[in-house]
Write a protein that holds these residues in place. Structure first.
Motif, PDB file in Angstrom:
ATOM      1  N   SER A 180      10.848  48.149 -12.268  1.00 36.55           N
ATOM      2  CA  SER A 180      10.478  47.924 -10.868  1.00 36.55           C
ATOM      3  C   SER A 180      10.329  46.431 -10.595  1.00 36.55           C
ATOM      4  N   ASP A 181      10.827  45.993  -9.438  1.00 34.43           N
ATOM      5  CA  ASP A 181      10.659  44.591  -9.071  1.00 34.43           C
ATOM      6  C   ASP A 181       9.268  44.372  -8.486  1.00 34.43           C
ATOM      7  N   VAL A 182       8.826  43.116  -8.549  1.00 30.51           N
ATOM      8  CA  VAL A 182       7.556  42.717  -7.927  1.00 30.51           C
ATOM      9  C   VAL A 182       7.903  42.125  -6.564  1.00 30.51           C
ATOM     10  N   ASP A 183       7.479  42.793  -5.518  1.00 31.90           N
ATOM     11  CA  ASP A 183       7.853  42.418  -4.149  1.00 31.90           C
ATOM     12  C   ASP A 183       6.717  41.624  -3.513  1.00 31.90           C
ATOM     13  N   LEU A 184       6.918  40.306  -3.372  1.00 35.28           N
ATOM     14  CA  LEU A 184       5.919  39.427  -2.772  1.00 35.28           C
ATOM     15  C   LEU A 184       6.380  39.003  -1.385  1.00 35.28           C
ATOM     16  N   VAL A 185       5.509  39.197  -0.397  1.00 31.52           N
ATOM     17  CA  VAL A 185       5.811  38.793   0.971  1.00 31.52           C
ATOM     18  C   VAL A 185       4.879  37.645   1.337  1.00 31.52           C
ATOM     19  N   ARG A 186       5.488  36.506   1.693  1.00 30.37           N
ATOM     20  CA  ARG A 186       4.706  35.332   2.107  1.00 30.37           C
ATOM     21  C   ARG A 186       4.662  35.268   3.631  1.00 30.37           C
ATOM     22  N   PHE A 187       3.480  35.268   4.165  1.00 30.82           N
ATOM     23  CA  PHE A 187       3.301  35.132   5.611  1.00 30.82           C
ATOM     24  C   PHE A 187       3.094  33.650   5.902  1.00 30.82           C
ATOM     25  N   VAL A 188       4.023  33.074   6.654  1.00 28.48           N
ATOM     26  CA  VAL A 188       4.030  31.627   6.842  1.00 28.48           C
ATOM     27  C   VAL A 188       3.604  31.274   8.257  1.00 28.48           C
ATOM     28  N   ALA A 189       3.180  30.040   8.434  1.00 30.13           N
ATOM     29  CA  ALA A 189       2.713  29.564   9.733  1.00 30.13           C
ATOM     30  C   ALA A 189       3.872  29.468  10.716  1.00 30.13           C
ATOM     31  N   ALA A 190       3.566  29.604  11.990  1.00 29.62           N
ATOM     32  CA  ALA A 190       4.581  29.430  13.026  1.00 29.62           C
ATOM     33  C   ALA A 190       5.172  28.035  12.927  1.00 29.62           C
ATOM     34  N   GLY A 191       6.484  27.959  13.040  1.00 27.17           N
ATOM     35  CA  GLY A 191       7.154  26.668  12.979  1.00 27.17           C
ATOM     36  C   GLY A 191       7.378  26.147  11.576  1.00 27.17           C
ATOM     37  N   ALA A 192       7.006  26.922  10.564  1.00 27.02           N
ATOM     38  CA  ALA A 192       7.228  26.472   9.186  1.00 27.02           C
ATOM     39  C   ALA A 192       8.723  26.376   8.913  1.00 27.02           C
ATOM     40  N   GLY A 193       9.110  25.356   8.213  1.00 24.68           N
ATOM     41  CA  GLY A 193      10.517  25.208   7.850  1.00 24.68           C
ATOM     42  C   GLY A 193      10.858  26.084   6.659  1.00 24.68           C
ATOM     43  N   GLU A 194      12.014  25.818   6.094  1.00 22.16           N
ATOM     44  CA  GLU A 194      12.423  26.568   4.910  1.00 22.16           C
ATOM     45  C   GLU A 194      11.496  26.247   3.745  1.00 22.16           C
ATOM     46  N   LEU A 195      10.936  27.279   3.144  1.00 20.10           N
ATOM     47  CA  LEU A 195      10.054  27.086   2.005  1.00 20.10           C
ATOM     48  C   LEU A 195      10.790  27.418   0.717  1.00 20.10           C
ATOM     49  N   GLU A 196      10.586  26.599  -0.274  1.00 20.86           N
ATOM     50  CA  GLU A 196      11.196  26.874  -1.562  1.00 20.86           C
ATOM     51  C   GLU A 196      10.578  28.130  -2.172  1.00 20.86           C
ATOM     52  N   GLY A 197      11.377  28.830  -2.948  1.00 22.66           N
ATOM     53  CA  GLY A 197      10.865  29.981  -3.681  1.00 22.66           C
ATOM     54  C   GLY A 197      11.302  31.321  -3.158  1.00 22.66           C
ATOM     55  N   ALA A 198      11.804  31.387  -1.917  1.00 23.79           N
ATOM     56  CA  ALA A 198      12.273  32.673  -1.405  1.00 23.79           C
ATOM     57  C   ALA A 198      13.497  33.116  -2.201  1.00 23.79           C
ATOM     58  N   GLY A 199      13.602  34.418  -2.416  1.00 25.21           N
ATOM     59  CA  GLY A 199      14.727  34.950  -3.164  1.00 25.21           C
ATOM     60  C   GLY A 199      14.263  35.668  -4.421  1.00 25.21           C
ATOM     61  N   SER A 200      15.182  35.842  -5.361  1.00 26.66           N
ATOM     62  CA  SER A 200      14.903  36.604  -6.573  1.00 26.66           C
ATOM     63  C   SER A 200      14.688  35.679  -7.761  1.00 26.66           C
ATOM     64  N   HIS A 201      13.725  36.043  -8.599  1.00 27.48           N
ATOM     65  CA  HIS A 201      13.375  35.244  -9.777  1.00 27.48           C
ATOM     66  C   HIS A 201      13.131  36.187 -10.950  1.00 27.48           C
ATOM     67  N   LEU A 202      13.486  35.752 -12.142  1.00 31.50           N
ATOM     68  CA  LEU A 202      13.179  36.506 -13.351  1.00 31.50           C
ATOM     69  C   LEU A 202      12.057  35.769 -14.071  1.00 31.50           C
ATOM     70  N   ILE A 203      10.879  36.388 -14.092  1.00 26.43           N
ATOM     71  CA  ILE A 203       9.686  35.756 -14.656  1.00 26.43           C
ATOM     72  C   ILE A 203       9.087  36.691 -15.695  1.00 26.43           C
ATOM     73  N   ASP A 204       9.057  36.226 -16.936  1.00 26.46           N
ATOM     74  CA  ASP A 204       8.498  37.033 -18.032  1.00 26.46           C
ATOM     75  C   ASP A 204       9.118  38.422 -18.077  1.00 26.46           C
ATOM     76  N   GLY A 205      10.413  38.477 -17.846  1.00 24.78           N
ATOM     77  CA  GLY A 205      11.128  39.748 -17.910  1.00 24.78           C
ATOM     78  C   GLY A 205      11.014  40.608 -16.676  1.00 24.78           C
ATOM     79  N   LEU A 206      10.304  40.153 -15.648  1.00 22.33           N
ATOM     80  CA  LEU A 206      10.154  40.910 -14.413  1.00 22.33           C
ATOM     81  C   LEU A 206      10.986  40.291 -13.296  1.00 22.33           C
ATOM     82  N   LEU A 207      11.599  41.146 -12.508  1.00 20.13           N
ATOM     83  CA  LEU A 207      12.303  40.678 -11.322  1.00 20.13           C
ATOM     84  C   LEU A 207      11.284  40.511 -10.207  1.00 20.13           C
ATOM     85  N   VAL A 208      11.119  39.281  -9.732  1.00 20.46           N
ATOM     86  CA  VAL A 208      10.174  38.977  -8.658  1.00 20.46           C
ATOM     87  C   VAL A 208      10.974  38.601  -7.419  1.00 20.46           C
TER      88      VAL A 208
END
Length: 265
Positions: free
Chosen positions: A36-64
Motif C-alpha cells: 500500500s502507498d502512503v498518501d500524503l495530502v498537503r494543504f497549502v496557502a492561497a497563492g502558494a507557488g509550486e512546492l517541491e516534493g509533490a509526486g511519488s517517492h520511494l522511502i524505506d521501501g514504501l511508495l509515498v
C-alpha cells in the motif's frame, strides 16, 4: 508505520506555505498492506507557488505519494458533485499529521457535516448524462470487436463499459467512496448488490461467472454492452433531453446487434 513514524515522514514534506498535512487512504483507515502507498495530502496557502516534493517517492521501501491542495481545490470538493464523490468519504477517515491553526480540522469537520443537496444531485445527473454520451464510442468499439472477433477492440471497449459505467452510477447515486479501491463494492451496494446491473458488471469485469465458469472475453464484452443498456434504464429521467437521442440510439443499436455479434454473424 506507527503514528510517530508517519509524523516524522510528513515533516520531510513540510514547507513555509504548507498549512496542514493529512494522511489519507489505506494507512489512514488502518487496513494498509505491504504494497500500500502512503498518501500524503498537503494543504497549502492561497497563492502558494509550486512546492517541491509533490509526486511519488520511494522511502524505506514504501511508495509515498504527495499531493498539494489549494483552498480553491478544497472548495470544489464540497461544491462540485464530481469532486465530492471522490474525496469527501476519504476525508472523513483521514488523519492529520501536521495541522497549523486547525486548518485541516476545519476541513474534516466540513466533510463530516457534508450533505448531498438537490443542487449537487442536479450536477450529478448532468455529469452522468454527459458521461453516457462519452462512453458511446466504447460501446461501438465493443460491438465492432465482437463483429470482427478482434481482442484489441473488445479490450478497448471494456474500459468504458466497466470502469466508465461504474463511475457514471457512482456520480449519479452520490456514492462518497471511502477510497478508490472501494469503488467496486461500494457502488454495487448503492445500486443493489443482487441487481441485474451489479450482476452484469461482475461479468464485464471478469469477476462474475457464466454457467459456473469465468467468462470469456466475448462474454465480458456482451455483459458490458448489457450494462450500458441497464445503466441508461437506471438513469431514466436523469438523462438530459439533449443527450437522450444519442443514448437511446445506442441502446437500440446494442439491443439489435449484440446477439448476432456474439454469435459472430
Amino acid at each position: 508505520m506507527n503514528r510517530t513514524e508517519l509524523e516524522r515522514l510528513a515533516r520531510n514534506f513540510d514547507a513555509p506555505d504548507v498549512r496542514a498535512i493529512a494522511l489519507m487512504g489505506s494507512h489512514a483507515r488502518g487496513d494498509a498492506g505491504p504494497y500500500s502507498d502512503v498518501d500524503l495530502v498537503r494543504f497549502v496557502a492561497a497563492g502558494a507557488g509550486e512546492l517541491e516534493g509533490a509526486g511519488s517517492h520511494l522511502i524505506d521501501g514504501l511508495l509515498v505519494v504527495v499531493s498539494n491542495v489549494t483552498p480553491d481545490a478544497v472548495e470544489r470538493w464540497f461544491t462540485q458533485a464530481a469532486e465530492a464523490v471522490t474525496v469527501v468519504g476519504g476525508l472523513r477517515q483521514a488523519q492529520p499529521l501536521l495541522d497549523r491553526e486547525g486548518v485541516f480540522a476545519a476541513i474534516q469537520a466540513r466533510a463530516h457535516a457534508f450533505v448531498w443537496t438537490p443542487d449537487l444531485q442536479a450536477q450529478a445527473n448532468a455529469g452522468a448524462s454527459e458521461a453516457m454520451v462519452g462512453w458511446i464510442e466504447e460501446a461501438h468499439k465493443g460491438l465492432e470487436g465482437l463483429r470482427r472477433q478482434d481482442p484489441g477492440r473488445m479490450l478497448n471497449g471494456l474500459f468504458g463499459l466497466t470502469f466508465g459505467l461504474s463511475r457514471v452510477m457512482q456520480l449519479q447515486r452520490g456514492v462518497l467512496l471511502t477510497g478508490d479501491n472501494g469503488f467496486y463494492n461500494e457502488v454495487a451496494q448503492a445500486v443493489g448488490p443482487d441487481s441485474p446491473w451489479a450482476q452484469l458488471r461482475a461479468v464485464a469485469f471478469g469477476v462474475g461467472e457464466v454457467h459456473g465458469r469465468p467468462p470469456s472475453l466475448r462474454e465480458r464484452v456482451v455483459a458490458g454492452l448489457g450494462l450500458y443498456v441497464a445503466t441508461a434504464e437506471l438513469l431514466g429521467d436523469a438523462i438530459l433531453p439533449e443527450h437522450r437521442p444519442l443514448i437511446d440510439a445506442t441502446v437500440q443499436r446494442i439491443n439489435n446487434s449484440v446477439e448476432r455479434a456474439y454469435h459472430g454473424e
